[in-house]
Each structure stands twice: as C-alpha cells, then as structure tokens.
Write an enzyme that holds these catalytic residues in place. Sequence first.
Site, short mmCIF file in Angstrom:
data_model
loop_
_atom_site.label_atom_id
_atom_site.label_comp_id
_atom_site.label_asym_id
_atom_site.label_seq_id
_atom_site.Cartn_x
_atom_site.Cartn_y
_atom_site.Cartn_z
N LYS A 4 0.85 -1.19 0.00
CA LYS A 4 0.00 0.00 0.00
C LYS A 4 0.88 1.24 0.00
O LYS A 4 1.94 1.26 0.61
CB LYS A 4 -0.85 0.02 1.27
N HIS A 18 -0.69 6.61 2.97
CA HIS A 18 -1.61 7.73 2.79
C HIS A 18 -1.56 8.66 3.99
O HIS A 18 -0.94 8.38 4.99
CB HIS A 18 -3.00 7.29 2.34
N HIS A 53 -1.55 7.75 7.64
CA HIS A 53 -0.37 7.21 8.32
C HIS A 53 0.58 8.30 8.79
O HIS A 53 1.52 8.04 9.52
CB HIS A 53 0.41 6.28 7.38
#
Length: 570
Positions: free
Chosen positions: A130, A133, A136
């Site tokens: 991932k 984004h 985080h």
Amino acid sequence: MDMRLAVNSLLRGAVQSAFPQLAQEDLPQPEALEIPPDSKLGDFAYPCFRLARPLRLAPAKIAEQIASAVGDNPLAAAQNVGGYVNFFFHRAQFARDVLSRVLSQGQAYGSRPDNGRTVVLDYSSINIAKRFHIGHLYSTVLGHSLKRIYTHLGWKTIGINHLGDWGTQFGKLIAAYKRWGSPEMLDEGGVDALNALYVRFHREEPDNPGLSEEGRAWFRRIEEGDPEALAIFDRFKQLTLAYAQTVYEQLGITFDSYNGEAFFNDKMDRVIDELRAKNLLAESRGAQVVDLEAWGMPPCLILKSDGATLYATRDLAAALWRKDTYHFDKSLYVVAYQQNLHFKQIFKVLELMGYDWASEQMEHVAYGMVSYEGQAMATREGHVVYLDDLLSRAREKALDIMREKSPDLGEAAGEAARMVGIGAVVFAALQNNRIKDIDFWWDRALNFDGDTGPYVQYTHARCCSVLARAEEPAAQPDDEALTNDEAQAVLRLLSRFPEAIAQAQADNEPSAVTRATLEVAKAFNKFYYEHRILSGQPGAVAARLELTRAVRDVIRLGLYLIGVEAPRQM
Ligand code: ARG
C-alpha cells in the site's frame, strides 16, 4: 537551577521559619506552586489554604506571615494577596539564571540523564503493498517525536515499524501478479503497480470464481514456505519498503526494527499453548476466542475455525516477544483510535494470562482522524491523499512562497523550501492534542504569519540572521536591558520549556512541545518589534544578543523534538 525548585526551596525556608511547628510532610512541594494566569500576579503563586488545616489558621494570615518571612533575597520578592503568596523574580537576576542555564546546555536543555529505563514505540507500522496515505502521517510523526522526547529525557528508546505483512490479501496479490503482472511492471510502477493488481483482482473476482481459489492457494503456499511464493512476496515487501524509505528519509525518520506481523508466524504457538494451559480459550462457532464479556468487550479472536491466526494473536505474540527481548518499562502503540477496542482486548488478555506489566506498562497512544481540506480521508476513489505527494507539494508551495518573499535567497532557497514545506506538514500534525481530528489545509499550514511551522522556523532564521550581523560583544552583558516586560515574557517561557518537554512525555503528547515552541517564537517576535537588538549600549546589546541566542537554541530544540528542521535562512 530550575526556577520552580528554587522558588520552592525559598518558600520552604520561609514556611519553616514562620511556622516551625509544621510537620515535615506538610511543607510545600514544588508541584503545588501555581503559575498565575496573568504575569502581573507574579511568576509563581503558592496557595496557602493547603496549610490552613495543619496550622489552624486562615489562609490570608498564613500568606501574610510567609511573605514577610521570605524577606530580602536574591531570587524573588514575595507579596501576599487573598491567601496566596505571589513570587516576583528579581528581573535582572532571573534573566541571568535563565540565560546561563539555556546557553550552557544548548541542545541538552531540559534533558535528563540516562534513567536506565526502556520504552518501546510501535509507530508508522505500514501495510505492505500500500502507498503511504495521509492517515499514516499521524502515527509516523507522533511516534517519531515521542521517540526523540523520551530519548531527551534519559530513556532508551526502541522504534518498531510493525509491518502489516501478513494476511490472505497477499495470496490474492500473488495470484493477480501471476496472471497479469511481470517483474518489469513492478520495476516501473512500484507500489502503484501492486495496488493496480489488487484493484483488478477485486474487480474481476465476482465474475471469475477461479480467481478466489487461486488467491487462497497462493496464500497457502506462503504459509507453507513455498520458495516461489516467498520470493514473490519478498519482492512486494522490498518494493514497499524502498518506497516507504523515501518518505522516511524526507522526514528524518529511522526505525530500530521492522519486525512486523509475519515475523511472529513461528512465535504464536507459545501464546496459544499458554492460553490453553491457563484455561482462557473458549470455543465459539468453531473459532478459539478469549471471552471478555465480564469486561464489557466482545471476545478476542485467537484462532479462526480453519486454524489461522489473527491480528490479535500476532499482537499478543509481539507483546511477549518485545518484553523478553527489550525488557521494556513501557510499551507504546501509536495507532489510530479506531483500534481502541483491539488494544483494550490485547491488554486485558495479557493481564488474564498473569502479566501484570500489561496494564501498567502498555499504552495505546491513540490519535484522531486526518482529513484533507475538509474532506474525510476515504480510500474511495479520488479522496486519497498520499503522503509522498503531500510532501512534494509542500516543498513546491514553500518554494513559490519563498521565491516571492525572499528573492535573494538564490541557491539556498531549495534547501530551505524542503525544510519549510515538510516542517509545515509535520508541525500542523503535531500542533493540537493528538486525540482531536485534524483537518489539513494548505493555506493554514503554510501561513508564514500564523501559528505554523514556517512562522516558528522564520523566527529561528531571524535569530540566526541577527546573530550573524552582530559583532563580537564589546562588553559584559548588562541584564538590566532584559528587565522590560517583553524580554521577561520570553525568559519566562524559556525557563518553563523543560516543563513542557516533561509534560509531553508524561501525557505522550508532543503538542505540548509544539505549543511551547510556538509561544517562545511569538514572545520573541514581540520583543524584537519593541526593542532594537543591535543598537544602544554595548552591555545592553550583549545581553539582548544572549537572549537571541537562547531563543534560537530553544526553538531549534523544540523543533527537533517534534521532528522538524530549523533553517538558518529562509
Ligand atoms: N498495520 C496496522 C494498520 O495500518 C497498524 C499496526 C499497529 N501496530 C500493532 N502492533 N498492531 O492499521
């Protein structure tokens, strides 16, 4: 010398001489000293009602006698008002005390010696395949700041990135890769390519039941340690980590360990055996759970009906492993508040297993939601803001602003824009209490005149430039130049700065440092506009330069503790 302690010992001496009958344990403690809301009421105030009972006297009477017992001394004058003894520092002396403390300690100001204790911090803890984004962002910068704050206060710190590198989704990802992917595609597309594969898998799965079976089969192969499965999975992992590294580098963040969920694959039997031996496992619809009903919580899932372990099982294993490995005195989990229940369950299960340290030493350092310019961060199409994009835009925007504001920076502009852009983002994230949701707005974060990172950094650069322009002091500092209200306000904030650091650690709340740093910058700018630093009597100039240097040092320290760089020019 710490002013609070100094005032307290002055106060104790006065209390002892005014009331020799008072028992030792009733003598004033430093924590009882209050900071009056208005500095006209003094620098510290001691509320005498605390002594009313043991002395059987009215607070006003007590205050009067203490104030007169304080008498003449080099530190502070005392006044009694309405049952309080108010202390007013002798201004020149106070200035000297504060400056000598700050200037002699520099970046060690407010630090404490090694306390022999260890804190483990689990933060950032990203998921493989991932992209990072903006959600985080919080965990990453909060954890990093806490690590620096604890280190400053004498703790040994261990930063752990508990990678999300286990789960059936990785079987699906391999299945998708085998069908549609290639090594070249990964080399080119990186994490985005992985994401695209994952999205495609889910799009095609409903019409293609064979896919689900392929995904399950690949996950089984990962579990069984099949070399091909492991090699592909490892490539996914390396790709994600290399990408994450580019973000960590920009933020100046490092970790001591990347042991995440997969690392605990072979360490869970111990947990399961122990739970079973302690009679804590119950069966529920084929699954093995720990019943937590008595504590008002749903059961903690340990094993699925097919024997697979869960997020919670891994966290239990991780907690025990960290205890055995690091012998921590404290273990913090910097994770969004959505996982409140998860951590409550984990801590409770450990306690039921007989690990008393769980409730005392483990803490979920929860934080709120991050939204972007008024829009909630959903992983839905279009509303995802990636941290790497955010950081590069921050640098670009900062560069535009600086080209306009400081055209003569020239070459240095790029480097300063890097620090300012990234600093603006980090500062905005750590400005308010962590549990509050934050809404990130460019105009707010990058406002050079607002309560922002750039404003504080600008103040730092201003101090550097004043100091660079100054000549060697031609005289001893004359501290009378620092007895004005504006200088005193700065000095008071400098003297309390160590308390803000201690508070930040006690509450796991870096915003205490962010705000204290901002306050110093504001007070200094007020002083700067009212008083010319470089002109006047040489002694006065020397004193004002020392104040400027102390402010520069403390701002740099405050920014460092929240993970923000301090440019010398901008
Ligand atoms: N990877 C998880 C997530 O992104 C966070 C892990 C937090 N740490 C832990 N030990 N559970 O939601």
